[in-house]
Design an enzyme around this catalytic site. Structure first.
Site, PDB file in Angstrom:
ATOM      1  N   GLU A   1      16.228  -3.160 -22.478  1.00  0.00           N
ATOM      2  CA  GLU A   1      15.604  -2.685 -21.238  1.00  0.00           C
ATOM      3  C   GLU A   1      15.524  -1.174 -21.339  1.00  0.00           C
ATOM      4  O   GLU A   1      16.534  -0.491 -21.422  1.00  0.00           O
ATOM      5  CB  GLU A   1      16.430  -3.123 -20.028  1.00  0.00           C
TER       6      GLU A   1
ATOM      7  N   CYS B   1      16.211   3.637 -13.640  1.00  0.00           N
ATOM      8  CA  CYS B   1      15.046   3.332 -14.467  1.00  0.00           C
ATOM      9  C   CYS B   1      13.891   2.793 -13.642  1.00  0.00           C
ATOM     10  O   CYS B   1      12.741   2.802 -14.092  1.00  0.00           O
ATOM     11  CB  CYS B   1      15.414   2.361 -15.589  1.00  0.00           C
TER      12      CYS B   1
END
Length: 474
Positions: free
Chosen positions: A239, A273
């Protein structure tokens, strides 16, 4: 100070010493030593030995241990929050929400395992799942407890064993996690902890692991992907963040829209993020009103540390603050027009910045910091085109009162997390977390973590041996 945990024993790393520094005060809050390559190899070897028995343990028993782990996380919530706050500067209220999410992860993970990778059987078939083996978990600094916990818990539930390397910037919470698992009754060797930076991480990449579970930057994740090129036997779940867009198209409330944009961009000092990096507004007076409302919020935002009643803390380090200022300078050089410039004070503290980059040639990069780029778009189609003008695809959002425009956004915006009239940072553990493009390798985490922690076994079955029909035989 003990800083390694291998085969159920606490020890000290044999490598170089390092420390964690509170970015708000500059004070050292943790000291330890890096694990050497030999210690990393030992941790992996121990995990390999423990895997044989752990994978044969019943799922119910594994779930019982993890449920007790959740109880320990609740009991030590304040310890966890304090460690996170002092390592990375998160306000204590936000660190407490992270600690709570860690405990909540267990129930979601148990449900996910049963729903996505449990045992199924029918007339003449069965479907079961098996663990991969030894999983390496690399933790990020922005959620040093919650995000690695989101890899570790489903890995253990599936029957894998784990070697965990936390971020060297935020090491403290890892020991608390291990202590909670010890009390919960996790067998020795099933989870092992090694601390360190690049060299320790490199040793773990080169060890005999069966999977790498990583949350971090696109640069690092891409390097890991290349490292394992030609090795399909190693499962990778990467990720890698995003350059996330938020589109606002004339909702009823300017104030509500500005609040959503502010929260999306500046929560955790812009270090999630899923934070909004690019705000796409219509040209004209409505877009002007949103900008004015954001400027007003930036002027009065509360910034502080620890127990302070504040919205934002510092970024994780003085180096991160310098990187944010440098990025802003590069945007200005590329044609960006500052609306409110980043204001650095007291080491790693930054007051948020706002910059119009409508006509600038901006880099398609993720900045971990409180800087929001404003883009004006004349039409909805132009807004969608600007939103999708990125290599990333993690998160995106729409603020608008029109269901028809929301349907258009769902059809046109490229993002694994796409929210309507909610901050882009909103994500649920009962849903997948990930996105296409440079945001990952199509292995979304959260509820879908069960998918990459086990592999399926499809079986055709019969309780007795029956000769198959053979064409042409008499």
């Amino acid at each position: 100070m003990a800083d390694t945990y291998i085969d159920g024993q606490w020890g000290v790393g044999d490598g170089a010493g390092f420390e964690s520094v509170d970015p708000a005060t500059g004070e050292s809050v943790w000291q330890g030593h890096e694990a050497t390559a030999a210690q990393v190899d030992k941790a992996v070897s121990v995990a390999r030995q423990a895997f044989g028995a752990w994978r044969l343990t019943s799922f119910d028993h594994r779930a019982e241990i993890l449920t007790r782990y959740a109880e320990q996380l609740v009991a030590r919530k304040e310890d966890i929050a304090s460690a996170i706050s002092s390592d990375m500067g998160k306000p204590i209220w936000e660190a407490r929400t992270e600690a709570g999410a860690m405990a909540g992860k267990i129930g979601h993970s148990i449900n996910a395992y049963q729903e996505r990778t449990g045992h199924k059987a029918g007339d003449g078939f069965s479907l079961s799942h098996r663990p991969h083996g030894v999983m390496a978990v690399f933790g990020p600094f922005n959620f040093p407890g919650h995000l690695p916990n989101g890899h570790i818990v489903p890995s253990l539930l599936a029957g894998n064993t784990v070697v965990f390397k936390p971020s060297e910037l935020t090491p403290q919470v890892a020991a608390i996690m291990v202590e909670c698992l010890e009390v919960a009754g996790l067998p020795a060797g099933v989870l092992n902890l090694v601390h360190g930076g690049r060299e320790t991480g490199g040793a773990l990449l080169n060890a005999a692991i069966d999977g790498l579970l990583f949350t971090g930057s696109a640069k690092t994740g891409t390097a890991f992907h290349k490292h394992f090129g030609g090795r399909p036997e190693v499962i990778l779940a990467l990720e890698m963040g995003g350059n996330n867009p938020l589109i606002i198209r004339e909702p009823a409330s300017v104030e509500a829209a500005a609040d959503i944009a502010f929260m999306s961009a500046f929560i955790t000092s812009g270090q999630r993020c899923s934070c909004t990096r690019r705000l796409i507004l219509p040209t004209g007076s409505f877009g002007d009103q949103i900008v004015e409302a954001l400027v007003a919020r930036i002027a009065k935002v509360t910034i502080g540390h620890g127990e302070d009643e504040v919205f934002m803390g510092p970024v994780v380090s003085a180096q991160s603050a310098e990187a944010a200022i440098k990025f802003e300078t590069e945007l200005i050089a590329a044609g960006g027009k500052p609306i409110t410039e980043l204001d650095r004070f007291d080491n790693a503290f930054l007051r948020p910045g706002l910059i119009d980059v409508t006509d600038a040639q901006t880099p398609d990069e993720e900045l971990f910091g409180p800087l929001l780029q404003v883009i004006r778009a004349d039409s909805l189609d132009a807004a969608f085109a600007r939103a999708n003008d990125t290599r990333f695809g993690l998160a995106g959002g729409l603020v608008c009162d029109s269901p028809a425009i929301w349907e258009a956004a769902q059809a046109n915006m490229v993002a694994g997390i796409l929210n309507w009239n909610k901050p882009t940072t909103g994500a649920a553990s009962s849903l997948p977390f990930g996105g296409p493009g440079l945001s990952g390798n199509h292995r979304p985490s959260a509820y879908y973590a069960a998918d990459y922690c086990a592999w399926p076994v499809a079986s055709q079955t019969s309780p007795t041996a029956i000769s198959p029909a053979m064409i042409g035989m008499t």
